[in-house]
Write a protein that holds these residues in place. Sequence first.
Motif, mmCIF file in Angstrom:
data_model
loop_
_atom_site.group_PDB
_atom_site.id
_atom_site.type_symbol
_atom_site.label_atom_id
_atom_site.label_comp_id
_atom_site.label_asym_id
_atom_site.label_seq_id
_atom_site.Cartn_x
_atom_site.Cartn_y
_atom_site.Cartn_z
ATOM 1 N N LYS A 2 53.072 34.916 53.533
ATOM 2 C CA LYS A 2 53.389 34.698 52.007
ATOM 3 C C LYS A 2 53.097 33.186 52.133
ATOM 4 N N ASP A 3 53.437 32.316 52.898
ATOM 5 C CA ASP A 3 53.327 30.896 52.892
ATOM 6 C C ASP A 3 51.778 30.585 52.965
ATOM 7 N N ALA A 4 50.833 31.389 53.708
ATOM 8 C CA ALA A 4 49.611 31.164 54.078
ATOM 9 C C ALA A 4 48.630 31.546 52.901
ATOM 10 N N ILE A 5 49.346 32.160 51.704
ATOM 11 C CA ILE A 5 48.454 32.320 50.652
ATOM 12 C C ILE A 5 48.238 31.342 49.753
ATOM 13 N N ASP A 6 46.709 31.176 49.436
ATOM 14 C CA ASP A 6 46.572 30.055 48.724
ATOM 15 C C ASP A 6 45.379 30.586 47.614
ATOM 16 N N GLU A 7 45.059 29.682 46.701
ATOM 17 C CA GLU A 7 43.872 29.825 45.807
ATOM 18 C C GLU A 7 42.386 29.322 46.480
ATOM 19 N N ILE B 275 26.518 38.280 43.245
ATOM 20 C CA ILE B 275 25.534 37.578 42.690
ATOM 21 C C ILE B 275 26.296 37.097 41.456
ATOM 22 N N VAL B 276 26.906 37.852 40.767
ATOM 23 C CA VAL B 276 27.898 37.362 39.525
ATOM 24 C C VAL B 276 28.681 36.269 39.851
ATOM 25 N N TRP B 277 29.566 36.275 41.081
ATOM 26 C CA TRP B 277 30.275 35.185 41.652
ATOM 27 C C TRP B 277 29.505 34.040 41.951
ATOM 28 N N ASP B 278 28.251 34.195 42.441
ATOM 29 C CA ASP B 278 27.395 32.736 42.871
ATOM 30 C C ASP B 278 27.088 32.335 41.326
ATOM 31 N N SER B 279 27.122 32.916 40.395
ATOM 32 C CA SER B 279 26.544 32.292 39.095
ATOM 33 C C SER B 279 27.574 31.663 38.564
ATOM 34 N N ASP B 280 28.834 31.850 39.164
ATOM 35 C CA ASP B 280 30.249 30.997 38.692
ATOM 36 C C ASP B 280 30.886 30.802 39.634
ATOM 37 N N GLN B 281 30.646 29.524 40.449
ATOM 38 C CA GLN B 281 31.272 29.447 41.664
ATOM 39 C C GLN B 281 32.767 28.964 41.651
ATOM 40 N N THR B 282 33.096 28.762 40.243
ATOM 41 C CA THR B 282 34.465 28.107 39.958
ATOM 42 C C THR B 282 35.172 29.518 39.960
ATOM 43 N N LYS B 283 34.862 30.721 39.947
ATOM 44 C CA LYS B 283 35.709 31.870 39.888
ATOM 45 C C LYS B 283 36.874 31.629 41.174
ATOM 46 N N ARG B 284 37.931 32.147 40.857
ATOM 47 C CA ARG B 284 39.227 31.809 41.953
ATOM 48 C C ARG B 284 39.686 33.178 42.025
ATOM 49 N N PHE B 285 40.059 33.015 43.431
ATOM 50 C CA PHE B 285 40.815 33.911 44.306
ATOM 51 C C PHE B 285 42.210 33.752 44.675
ATOM 52 N N LYS B 286 43.014 34.650 45.136
ATOM 53 C CA LYS B 286 44.133 34.260 45.725
ATOM 54 C C LYS B 286 43.594 34.738 47.639
ATOM 55 N N ALA B 287 43.594 33.957 47.996
ATOM 56 C CA ALA B 287 43.209 34.044 49.485
ATOM 57 C C ALA B 287 44.235 34.043 50.699
ATOM 58 N N LEU B 288 44.054 34.870 51.635
ATOM 59 C CA LEU B 288 44.902 34.730 52.945
ATOM 60 C C LEU B 288 44.009 35.007 54.043
#
Length: 97
Positions: free
Chosen positions: A9-14, A71-84
């Motif tokens: 839980k503590d390791a999750i980041d954007e 391809i879609v995400w490459d065109s919008d590299q500011t697309k954000r995710f929760k990441a672990l």
Amino acid sequence: MSDLKDELKDAIDEAQWEWLIPHADRDAVIIVSKSLDLVEVGYAIANDQASSVNQWIQDSLLYKPSIEQKIVWDSDQTKRFKALILQPYVLVQELAA
């Protein structure tokens, strides 16, 4: 909650897609459905709970990004995710725009 779950839980980041590209290039990004809890998925993978993980894969709740998605995400590299990060993988969930 177990210590491992607390650590996860503590390791999750954007993360922005741009930051995830090198991991995607080495086929290490795994998309986690928004219907799943990222900590629970990480915990299941870390503890080799193969039956749960295999069921999520079968139900298309865990999958690698498609070429089209990249391809879609490459065109919008500011697309954000929760990441672990769960070596050697990076588990991600899309965040709303």
